[in-house]
Design a protein around this motif. Structure first.
Motif, PDB file in Angstrom:
ATOM      1  N   GLN A   1     -24.336  -7.960  56.620  1.00  0.00           N
ATOM      2  CA  GLN A   1     -24.362  -9.188  55.873  1.00  0.00           C
ATOM      3  C   GLN A   1     -23.009  -9.408  55.216  1.00  0.00           C
TER       4      GLN A   1
ATOM      5  N   GLN B   1     -21.407 -22.154  52.294  1.00  0.00           N
ATOM      6  CA  GLN B   1     -22.507 -23.124  52.229  1.00  0.00           C
ATOM      7  C   GLN B   1     -23.659 -22.535  51.433  1.00  0.00           C
TER       8      GLN B   1
ATOM      9  N   TYR C   1     -27.863 -22.993  50.878  1.00  0.00           N
ATOM     10  CA  TYR C   1     -29.078 -23.530  51.471  1.00  0.00           C
ATOM     11  C   TYR C   1     -30.266 -23.186  50.596  1.00  0.00           C
TER      12      TYR C   1
ATOM     13  N   GLN D   1     -34.591 -22.605  50.872  1.00  0.00           N
ATOM     14  CA  GLN D   1     -35.705 -22.391  51.777  1.00  0.00           C
ATOM     15  C   GLN D   1     -37.003 -22.343  50.989  1.00  0.00           C
TER      16      GLN D   1
ATOM     17  N   GLY E   1     -42.080 -20.357  54.033  1.00  0.00           N
ATOM     18  CA  GLY E   1     -42.601 -20.650  55.360  1.00  0.00           C
ATOM     19  C   GLY E   1     -41.932 -21.814  56.078  1.00  0.00           C
ATOM     20  N   ARG E   2     -40.824 -22.278  55.531  1.00  0.00           N
ATOM     21  CA  ARG E   2     -40.141 -23.428  56.128  1.00  0.00           C
ATOM     22  C   ARG E   2     -38.734 -23.050  56.569  1.00  0.00           C
ATOM     23  N   GLY E   3     -38.055 -23.986  57.237  1.00  0.00           N
ATOM     24  CA  GLY E   3     -36.659 -23.771  57.589  1.00  0.00           C
ATOM     25  C   GLY E   3     -35.753 -23.968  56.389  1.00  0.00           C
ATOM     26  N   LEU E   4     -34.465 -23.690  56.597  1.00  0.00           N
ATOM     27  CA  LEU E   4     -33.497 -23.852  55.515  1.00  0.00           C
ATOM     28  C   LEU E   4     -33.013 -25.295  55.447  1.00  0.00           C
TER      29      LEU E   4
ATOM     30  N   HIS F   1     -29.809 -27.579  54.003  1.00  0.00           N
ATOM     31  CA  HIS F   1     -28.440 -27.486  53.500  1.00  0.00           C
ATOM     32  C   HIS F   1     -28.311 -28.216  52.155  1.00  0.00           C
TER      33      HIS F   1
ATOM     34  N   PHE G   1     -29.892 -19.372  49.601  1.00  0.00           N
ATOM     35  CA  PHE G   1     -29.025 -18.514  50.407  1.00  0.00           C
ATOM     36  C   PHE G   1     -27.608 -19.066  50.434  1.00  0.00           C
TER      37      PHE G   1
ATOM     38  N   SER H   1     -21.273 -18.392  60.990  1.00  0.00           N
ATOM     39  CA  SER H   1     -21.710 -18.345  59.599  1.00  0.00           C
ATOM     40  C   SER H   1     -22.596 -17.135  59.418  1.00  0.00           C
TER      41      SER H   1
ATOM     42  N   PHE I   1     -25.294 -15.207  56.753  1.00  0.00           N
ATOM     43  CA  PHE I   1     -26.162 -15.454  55.614  1.00  0.00           C
ATOM     44  C   PHE I   1     -26.402 -14.185  54.804  1.00  0.00           C
ATOM     45  N   GLY I   2     -26.548 -14.373  53.484  1.00  0.00           N
ATOM     46  CA  GLY I   2     -26.953 -13.277  52.618  1.00  0.00           C
ATOM     47  C   GLY I   2     -28.466 -13.157  52.574  1.00  0.00           C
ATOM     48  N   ASP I   3     -28.973 -12.267  51.726  1.00  0.00           N
ATOM     49  CA  ASP I   3     -30.408 -12.016  51.629  1.00  0.00           C
ATOM     50  C   ASP I   3     -31.128 -12.961  50.666  1.00  0.00           C
TER      51      ASP I   3
ATOM     52  N   GLY J   1     -32.665 -12.019  54.458  1.00  0.00           N
ATOM     53  CA  GLY J   1     -31.887 -13.157  54.917  1.00  0.00           C
ATOM     54  C   GLY J   1     -31.996 -13.353  56.413  1.00  0.00           C
TER      55      GLY J   1
ATOM     56  N   LEU K   1     -35.899 -18.752  63.442  1.00  0.00           N
ATOM     57  CA  LEU K   1     -35.365 -20.052  63.055  1.00  0.00           C
ATOM     58  C   LEU K   1     -34.272 -20.483  64.012  1.00  0.00           C
TER      59      LEU K   1
ATOM     60  N   GLY L   1     -34.713 -26.005  62.129  1.00  0.00           N
ATOM     61  CA  GLY L   1     -36.098 -26.330  62.420  1.00  0.00           C
ATOM     62  C   GLY L   1     -37.006 -25.630  61.430  1.00  0.00           C
ATOM     63  N   ASP L   2     -38.312 -25.811  61.580  1.00  0.00           N
ATOM     64  CA  ASP L   2     -39.272 -25.236  60.650  1.00  0.00           C
ATOM     65  C   ASP L   2     -39.789 -23.868  61.082  1.00  0.00           C
TER      66      ASP L   2
END
Lengths: 112, 113
Positions: A2, A33, A35, A37, A40-43, A45, A88, A100, A102-104, B42, B90, B105-106
């Protein structure tokens, strides 16, 4: 491995308070960047800040970037229960690949 | 409305089975990505693609395969070689790799039967 590491891992505040999350990274970046979340969904921006920028605002969000310390912070002012989510940071590499990383994340809970 | 569509939302895999996760975007983005997210963690990059008919391995590509035959589509196959496939997957896209925000996306939640 990471690149971005968020701090704290979890944050719980009351509605109306401000929330600050931090992100540290290790290598040279083109941009950073943030984000959000929801469970249960996407990220989604929030803000992108380029390496030659120091501060950026969007509504109740304020992002700072300190490239000398390799760190960034996200401030959410006047928090609302709807801000409850994981946040994130992602660093955009300053290379031809330009990936890119991503962190935790920081899990923010805003209590009504 | 433009966006990214992942399907199915939930997927179950039997031992020794390959499964394919769908990702379609109508944002006219060149770059597409697949990430894996384990609980409380993450995103880790599996594969990414900058243009049609070209893709590169990310940090955890073993046990996965992809194709990019059309700009709009970037399906991910989880092969039987991936011994721990249970995770949230994802898909994302962006105008320019690494230099622009990613649209997500979801997700698809994959579990083992």
């Amino acid at each position: 491995s990471q690149q971005g590491e968020e701090d704290p891992q979890a944050l719980s505040i009351q509605e109306g308070e401000n929330a600050t999350m931090n992100c540290s990274y290790k290598t040279s970046i083109n941009n950073l960047q943030w984000y959000r979340q929801n469970s249960g969904r996407g990220l989604v921006h929030l803000i992108l800040i380029r390496s030659n920028e120091r501060e950026k605002h969007s509504g109740r969000l304020r992002v700072t970037l300190d490239t000398s310390k390799k760190s960034s912070s996200l401030l959410i002012t006047a928090s609302r229960a709807a801000d409850t989510a994981s946040y994130f940071c992602a660093t955009g590499e300053n290379t031809n690949a330009g990936k890119s990383t991503f962190g935790d994340g920081t899990t923010l809970t805003v209590k009504p | 409305d433009g966006g990214i569509t992942q399907s199915p939302k939930y997927l179950f895999r039997k031992e020794g089975q390959n499964v394919t996760l769908s990702c379609e975007q109508n944002l006219n983005h060149d770059a597409m990505y697949w990430y894996r997210q384990d609980p409380g963690q993450g995103l880790r990059l599996i594969y990414y693609s900058q243009i049609v008919n070209d893709f590169q391995k990310g940090d955890i590509a073993e046990g996965y395969s992809v194709s990019r035959e059309k700009k709009e589509s970037f399906p991910l196959t989880v092969t039987s070689a991936q011994k721990n496939p249970t995770a949230f997957y994802l898909c994302a896209s962006s105008l320019m790799q690494g230099r622009q925000p990613q649209h997500f996306g979801d997700g698809t939640r994959l579990s083992i039967l």
